[in-house]
Design a protein around this motif. Structure first.
Motif, PDB file in Angstrom:
ATOM      1  N   GLU A   6       0.754  -1.048  -0.329  1.00  0.00           N
ATOM      2  CA  GLU A   6       0.178   0.302   0.034  1.00  0.00           C
ATOM      3  C   GLU A   6       0.952   1.183  -0.448  1.00  0.00           C
ATOM      4  N   SER A   7       0.354   2.234  -0.583  1.00  0.00           N
ATOM      5  CA  SER A   7       0.915   4.131  -0.661  1.00  0.00           C
ATOM      6  C   SER A   7       0.114   5.206  -0.797  1.00  0.00           C
ATOM      7  N   GLY A   8       0.371   5.876   0.220  1.00  0.00           N
ATOM      8  CA  GLY A   8      -0.810   7.112  -0.463  1.00  0.00           C
ATOM      9  C   GLY A   8      -1.588   7.798   1.323  1.00  0.00           C
ATOM     10  N   ARG A  19      -5.551   9.915  -1.975  1.00  0.00           N
ATOM     11  CA  ARG A  19      -5.613   8.520  -2.905  1.00  0.00           C
ATOM     12  C   ARG A  19      -4.208   7.758  -1.803  1.00  0.00           C
ATOM     13  N   LEU A  20      -5.382   6.397  -1.824  1.00  0.00           N
ATOM     14  CA  LEU A  20      -4.673   4.898  -1.920  1.00  0.00           C
ATOM     15  C   LEU A  20      -4.605   4.838  -2.680  1.00  0.00           C
ATOM     16  N   VAL A  78      -4.893  -1.829  -7.038  1.00  0.00           N
ATOM     17  CA  VAL A  78      -6.498  -1.212  -6.927  1.00  0.00           C
ATOM     18  C   VAL A  78      -6.841   0.473  -6.053  1.00  0.00           C
ATOM     19  N   TYR A  79      -6.667   0.724  -6.125  1.00  0.00           N
ATOM     20  CA  TYR A  79      -7.052   2.934  -5.962  1.00  0.00           C
ATOM     21  C   TYR A  79      -8.342   2.901  -4.697  1.00  0.00           C
ATOM     22  N   LEU A  80      -7.746   3.971  -4.051  1.00  0.00           N
ATOM     23  CA  LEU A  80      -9.212   4.446  -3.151  1.00  0.00           C
ATOM     24  C   LEU A  80      -8.849   5.994  -3.378  1.00  0.00           C
TER      25      LEU A  80
END
Length: 121
Positions: A6-8, A19-20, A78-80
């Motif tokens: 994960e990052s962000g 934004r993850l 995947v993005y959030l």
């Protein structure tokens, strides 16, 4: 083996955005559902949003209209997108993926290490 990175995450004021991202790597056949859970101190881990391989989505009621999940199957990512963040969104956010590592092997669930999101009032 499958790794989710994960990052962000970070610190943001209420009303702000983050934004993850979560990238899956390793040796596998296909990622089915992929998404995000979160866990605040003293609370149980809860679903935030999940997206199927075909693009179907499911959101927690508390984030509907504010968060948007998306995925890039070619990049296994995947993005959030989190908008209008509130202090109650403060938590460790964990990437989750249901992965089939081979055609003849059943699916397994994998988790990332988590990224902290802190929303100040």
């Amino acid at each position: 083996q499958v790794q989710l990175v994960e990052s962000g995450g970070g610190l943001v004021q209420a009303g702000g955005s983050l934004r993850l991202s979560c990238a899956a790597s390793g040796s596998f056949f296909m990622i089915n559902d992929i998404g995000w859970y979160r866990q605040a101190p003293g609370k149980q881990r809860e679903l935030v949003a999940v997206i199927s391989r075909g693009g179907g989505t499911n959101y927690a009621e508390s984030v509907k209209g504010r968060f948007t999940i998306s995925r890039d199957n070619a990049r296994n990512t995947v993005y959030l997108q989190m908008n209008s963040l509130k202090p109650e969104d403060t938590a460790a956010y964990y990437c989750y993926a249901r992965v089939r590592v081979a055609v003849t092997i059943s699916e397994n669930d994998y988790w990332g290490q988590g990224t902290q999101v802190t929303v100040s009032s």
